[in-house]
Every structure is written in structure tokens, then in C-alpha cells.
Write a protein that holds these residues in place. Structure first.
Motif, mmCIF file in Angstrom:
data_model
loop_
_atom_site.group_PDB
_atom_site.id
_atom_site.type_symbol
_atom_site.label_atom_id
_atom_site.label_comp_id
_atom_site.label_asym_id
_atom_site.label_seq_id
_atom_site.Cartn_x
_atom_site.Cartn_y
_atom_site.Cartn_z
ATOM 1 N N VAL A 169 14.854 8.609 6.822
ATOM 2 C CA VAL A 169 13.589 8.050 6.347
ATOM 3 C C VAL A 169 13.914 6.814 5.516
ATOM 4 N N PRO A 170 13.483 5.633 5.927
ATOM 5 C CA PRO A 170 13.828 4.420 5.183
ATOM 6 C C PRO A 170 12.970 4.252 3.931
ATOM 7 N N ARG A 171 13.407 3.376 3.064
ATOM 8 C CA ARG A 171 12.553 2.963 1.950
ATOM 9 C C ARG A 171 11.631 1.878 2.491
ATOM 10 N N LEU A 172 10.343 2.152 2.496
ATOM 11 C CA LEU A 172 9.394 1.209 3.079
ATOM 12 C C LEU A 172 9.145 0.025 2.146
ATOM 13 N N MET A 173 9.005 -1.141 2.752
ATOM 14 C CA MET A 173 8.684 -2.352 2.006
ATOM 15 C C MET A 173 7.218 -2.698 2.227
ATOM 16 N N TYR A 174 6.553 -3.080 1.152
ATOM 17 C CA TYR A 174 5.127 -3.389 1.192
ATOM 18 C C TYR A 174 4.939 -4.853 0.828
ATOM 19 N N PRO A 175 4.712 -5.725 1.818
ATOM 20 C CA PRO A 175 4.771 -7.167 1.586
ATOM 21 C C PRO A 175 3.545 -7.800 0.936
ATOM 22 N N ASN A 176 2.389 -7.119 0.942
ATOM 23 C CA ASN A 176 1.223 -7.755 0.329
ATOM 24 C C ASN A 176 0.301 -6.732 -0.316
ATOM 25 N N PHE A 177 -0.735 -7.241 -0.957
ATOM 26 C CA PHE A 177 -1.625 -6.445 -1.798
ATOM 27 C C PHE A 177 -2.300 -5.312 -1.034
ATOM 28 N N ILE A 178 -2.892 -5.626 0.135
ATOM 29 C CA ILE A 178 -3.639 -4.611 0.877
ATOM 30 C C ILE A 178 -2.726 -3.509 1.393
ATOM 31 N N ILE A 179 -1.537 -3.871 1.845
ATOM 32 C CA ILE A 179 -0.600 -2.865 2.360
ATOM 33 C C ILE A 179 -0.101 -1.969 1.236
ATOM 34 N N LYS A 180 0.058 -2.539 0.037
ATOM 35 C CA LYS A 180 0.489 -1.739 -1.110
ATOM 36 C C LYS A 180 -0.542 -0.688 -1.487
ATOM 37 N N MET A 181 -1.792 -0.924 -1.145
ATOM 38 C CA MET A 181 -2.835 0.060 -1.435
ATOM 39 C C MET A 181 -3.029 1.055 -0.296
ATOM 40 N N VAL A 182 -2.833 0.602 0.943
ATOM 41 C CA VAL A 182 -3.161 1.444 2.096
ATOM 42 C C VAL A 182 -1.999 2.331 2.537
ATOM 43 N N LEU A 183 -0.821 1.747 2.697
ATOM 44 C CA LEU A 183 0.280 2.500 3.298
ATOM 45 C C LEU A 183 0.757 3.708 2.490
ATOM 46 N N PRO A 184 0.781 3.627 1.154
ATOM 47 C CA PRO A 184 1.243 4.811 0.424
ATOM 48 C C PRO A 184 0.433 6.069 0.722
ATOM 49 N N ILE A 185 -0.881 5.922 0.859
ATOM 50 C CA ILE A 185 -1.698 7.105 1.128
ATOM 51 C C ILE A 185 -1.391 7.666 2.512
ATOM 52 N N LEU A 186 -1.086 6.777 3.463
ATOM 53 C CA LEU A 186 -0.695 7.234 4.792
ATOM 54 C C LEU A 186 0.690 7.877 4.747
ATOM 55 N N SER A 187 1.578 7.337 3.910
ATOM 56 C CA SER A 187 2.941 7.864 3.807
ATOM 57 C C SER A 187 2.959 9.319 3.365
ATOM 58 N N ILE A 188 1.940 9.716 2.610
ATOM 59 C CA ILE A 188 1.862 11.120 2.189
ATOM 60 C C ILE A 188 1.813 12.024 3.405
ATOM 61 N N PHE A 189 0.988 11.665 4.362
ATOM 62 C CA PHE A 189 0.857 12.480 5.571
ATOM 63 C C PHE A 189 2.102 12.374 6.444
ATOM 64 N N MET A 190 2.655 11.161 6.540
ATOM 65 C CA MET A 190 3.841 10.975 7.367
ATOM 66 C C MET A 190 5.027 11.759 6.803
ATOM 67 N N PHE A 191 5.174 11.720 5.474
ATOM 68 C CA PHE A 191 6.351 12.359 4.872
ATOM 69 C C PHE A 191 6.200 13.869 4.771
ATOM 70 N N THR A 192 4.964 14.364 4.819
ATOM 71 C CA THR A 192 4.792 15.816 4.816
ATOM 72 C C THR A 192 4.871 16.378 6.238
ATOM 73 N N ARG A 193 4.263 15.662 7.197
ATOM 74 C CA ARG A 193 4.324 16.144 8.586
ATOM 75 C C ARG A 193 5.712 15.938 9.186
ATOM 76 N N TYR A 194 6.286 14.742 8.999
ATOM 77 C CA TYR A 194 7.587 14.434 9.583
ATOM 78 C C TYR A 194 8.675 14.458 8.520
ATOM 79 N N SER A 195 8.608 15.422 7.640
ATOM 80 C CA SER A 195 9.606 15.516 6.573
ATOM 81 C C SER A 195 10.912 16.068 7.139
ATOM 82 N N PRO A 196 12.051 15.723 6.522
ATOM 83 C CA PRO A 196 13.322 16.287 6.981
ATOM 84 C C PRO A 196 13.325 17.809 7.007
ATOM 85 N N MET A 197 12.617 18.436 6.076
ATOM 86 C CA MET A 197 12.587 19.902 6.039
ATOM 87 C C MET A 197 11.986 20.482 7.315
ATOM 88 N N ARG A 198 10.945 19.852 7.836
ATOM 89 C CA ARG A 198 10.301 20.365 9.042
ATOM 90 C C ARG A 198 11.113 20.017 10.290
#
Length: 400
Positions: A169-198
Motif C-alpha cells: 500500500v503506497p503513501r498517497l500524494m494529494y496534489p491539490n485542495f479538492i483531492i485533499k478533501m475527497v480522497l482521504p474519505i475514499l481511502s477509508i473504504f479502500m484501506f478497510t476493504r483491501y487491507s493487508p489483513m484481509r
């Protein structure tokens, strides 16, 4: 009044359910951060006998390709080669990578026209493999940045753990204001569904690869059918990871934020198309499930905010005190607090950017929810995904 009461009770049940799910997501997120394995450091296993081939598919990557290649050439590893596969770039990508052509580790290869049925980066990945000399293959994206020990540590871990393929799982880079607000909330689902544990749990059927970073033995890659086996998949990394696990290969996922930085989206346009990439392919393989996911995301992310506004507005406008509005307001506030809390926790643990962007959580919730619903509603007529200057129409029976 009775009809309003019943409607409010239904709303209350939905919001309470969303609240419970957010608490569960927070629990899983914390567990994933605490217990997911980290790629092991160690000695350099890239001996002359065990050459590692780094394959970088590149299309229209003029802003990122130089930093990516330079980070790979700065590796502590010794026996590796770098194959840059130009996928008919229309910008100055090829000109930039040609500045590395005198480096003995680097080979620049034109992908050439895609054969019928191949989409996305599957074809340049396959071309890279056909030209690679290594016993081990690393696939990475042209917009990634690798730490100096990326190759050494990944191959060392693959060998020590006796795996067929590892991904991180890489460290994601957020290049602008809107992505910094949107992607983290999506990352919650991505990191829980596709977590290394699962992914690492043999009892869970889920398999997944991060296309920005995975190392695989050549033998395993050939046995699973190479990228040719997923040539018509636009989310090829997920499809290949699923195939690897289904066929019993030893796949392991790690946290890799100490080794690699990667972009998931670069601006609002790529963000919107990235979100479409998650739901549109599913719509054409499992329509019912895709609709349930889109509606579920809406109920989890956007619905609590709408119910907060609804309960406040109607309660204040009501001439008679109705306790159902109060209950709905209370559970909505509780759910919104859970959403904010989960997002702030994720931002703090991931350390990608300042936690203050967590105050943009509602923006992220609505953008993700609307993009999924809009993609489902419009896919029947026009299911077009734009990616790296190309369009892929899922309404066409043969996607090229």
C-alpha cells in the motif's frame, strides 16, 4: 402525523445503521494500521543470478516520469534493470526518458499499437515483460517515487517470506485542495476493504494488487497468464490480484508508505474518472451489486448530512414539538461525528497531509456519493471512462 412519524422512524433506523458501520470502519481501520505487516529491510538479494526487472508503463507522464526514473536509479540495489515502456505518449514523455538512454541499466521500449481487446496499461506491461531479462519482475507506475531501499527491501521480503508475489500500500500524494478533501474519505473504504489483513487471510477470497508497486516471480507471472489474462480489465491490478489468489499463488500485501509515494488522482478530472473506474466495470459484470454499492455509499456518506438538515429544518418550522425530529437530529449528529472522527484518525495515521483538511469531510462524502450514483445512472447510455488521453466505452461489446 402518523405518516411523518413512520417516515422519520425509517430515517432514524437508516442513520443508526450508518453510525454503526462507521464505528466498525474505525475499528477495522485502527486494526489495519496496527497489525498490517511492513516490508522487511535487509541485505541486497539482487545478485547477478537473480536479476530484478523494473517495468514502468508510461503514457503522457511528462510531469512525473523523470522523478520516478531517477528515484529508481538511486537505489541501493545493484543487479536490476529498468524498462520504460512508452505507450504512444502524445506529450514530451519520450523526450524526457531518452535523457536516461545512456544509463546501462535503462532500456526504452515503444509499446506500439494495442492489439484488439487490450485496454489500459495492460499492453505496455506485457511488452515490458516480453523484453525483461529478470527472474523477478517489479511493476510500478510512472508517477511514483521510490525510496532508496525500495528494490532491496521488496525483493528481500519476497525471498524471506517465500512468496510468489508481494504488493504494498503506497503513501498517497494529494496534489491539490479538492483531492485533499475527497480522497482521504475514499481511502477509508479502500484501506478497510483491501487491507493487508484481509488480503493476507487465506480464509478470505479477496485478492488484490496495487499496480503502483508489486514484485512477482517470473514463473508465477507466466503461470497466472501475465497481463494477457486481464487484458480487457481497466482495473487490471485488482483483477490480476484476484486471479492470483483464486489460483492458489502465495500473495502477500504489506504497508509500504516508507518505500513508495504514489498518485491516485492528479486533478478533479482524473479524480472523477478514477471514481468511475471503481464502479462502472462492476456495473457491467454485476449490475445489482453495483447499484447496491452506490446506494450504500450514499446512505453512509451523504444521507446523515441530509438528515441533519432535514431534522433541523422541519423541527424549527414545526408549530408542534415532534420528538421524532429530535431523535433524528441526535442520531444524525452522532453519525456525522463518527464520520469526522474516522476521517481525522485516518489522516493522522496515514500522515499524508495536514489533518485540518478533515474539515472538508462533507465535501468528500458528497463528491464520492454523487460520482457513484451518477456513474450508475448514466452508464446504461454512455459508460465512457477517460484515462491517459484515451476513452473506453463499456457499452461496446469489444473494448479496445
Amino acid at each position: 402525523m402518523a405518516a411523518i412519524l413512520i417516515l422519520n422512524l425509517i430515517f432514524i433506523v437508516i442513520v443508526v445503521g450508518a453510525f454503526g458501520i462507521w464505528l466498525y470502519l474505525l475499528f477495522i481501520l485502527k486494526k489495519s494500521f496496527d497489525k498490517s505487516p511492513i516490508i522487511k529491510g535487509g541485505r541486497d538479494n539482487t545478485t547477478n543470478c537473480d536479476l530484478l526487472s523494473v517495468i514502468i508503463p508510461a503514457r503522457n507522464e511528462e510531469k512525473y516520469i523523470e522523478n520516478c526514473v531517477q528515484s529508481i536509479l538511486n537505489q541501493s540495489a545493484k543487479a536490476y534493470e529498468v524498462l520504460i515502456v512508452d505507450d504512444s505518449s502524445e506529450d514530451s514523455t519520450l523526450t524526457i526518458v531518452e535523457s536516461f538512454k545512456n544509463n546501462p541499466k535503462v532500456r526504452i521500449i515503444p509499446a506500439g499499437p494495442k492489439p484488439d481487446g487490450w485496454i489500459g496499461k495492460n499492453w505496455p506491461c506485457y511488452v515490458g515483460y516480453k523484453n525483461a531479462k529478470g527472474k523477478y519482475l517489479m511493476f510500478t507506475d510512472a508517477d511514483t517515487i521510490h525510496s532508496n531501499n525500495s528494490l532491496t527491501d521488496s525483493l528481500n521480503t519476497l525471498l524471506l517470506e517465500k512468496m510468489d508475489v508481494i504488493t504494498a500500500v503506497p503513501r498517497l500524494m494529494y496534489p491539490n485542495f479538492i483531492i485533499k478533501m475527497v480522497l482521504p474519505i475514499l481511502s477509508i473504504f479502500m484501506f478497510t476493504r483491501y487491507s493487508p489483513m484481509r488480503v493476507n487471510d487465506p480464509k478470505v477470497e479477496l485478492g488484490y494488487l496495487f499496480g503502483s508497486y508489486f514484485v512477482i516471480t517470473r514463473e508465477c507471472y507466466e503461470k497466472v497468464g501475465t497481463h494477457e489474462s486481464v487484458k480487457n480489465e481497466i482495473v487490471e491490478d485488482g483483477a490480476l490480484g484476484k486471479k492470483l489468489k483464486e489460483e492458489g499463488f502465495k500473495l502477500r500485501m504489506y504497508r509500504g508508505e516508507n518505500l513508495i509515494d504514489a498518485f491516485w488522482a492528479r486533478d478533479f478530472s482524473t479524480l472523477w474518472n478514477s471514481l468511475k473506474r471503481l464502479i462502472v466495470p462492476l456495473f457491467f459484470t454485476d449490475k445489482k451489486n453495483s447499484i447496491l454499492i452506490a446506494v450504500g455509499i450514499f446512505l453512509l456518506m451523504a444521507f446523515p448530512y441530509l438528515m441533519f438538515s432535514y431534522s433541523v429544518g422541519f423541527y424549527l418550522a414545526s408549530l408542534v414539538t415532534d420528538i421524532s425530529y429530535i431523535f433524528l437530529l441526535v442520531v444524525s449528529v452522532m453519525c456525522i461525528i463518527a464520520i469526522f472522527g474516522t476521517n481525522f484518525y485516518q489522516l493522522k495515521r496515514a500522515s499524508t497531509h495536514k489533518s485540518i483538511y478533515g474539515f472538508g469531510t462533507p465535501v468528500g462524502c458528497f463528491v464520492v456519493s454523487i460520482s457513484f450514483l451518477w456513474s450508475i445512472l448514466t452508464s446504461q447510455n454512455r459508460a465512457v471512462i477517460k484515462w491517459r488521453g484515451r476513452e473506453y466505452d463499456y457499452n461496446k461489446p469489444v473494448r479496445t
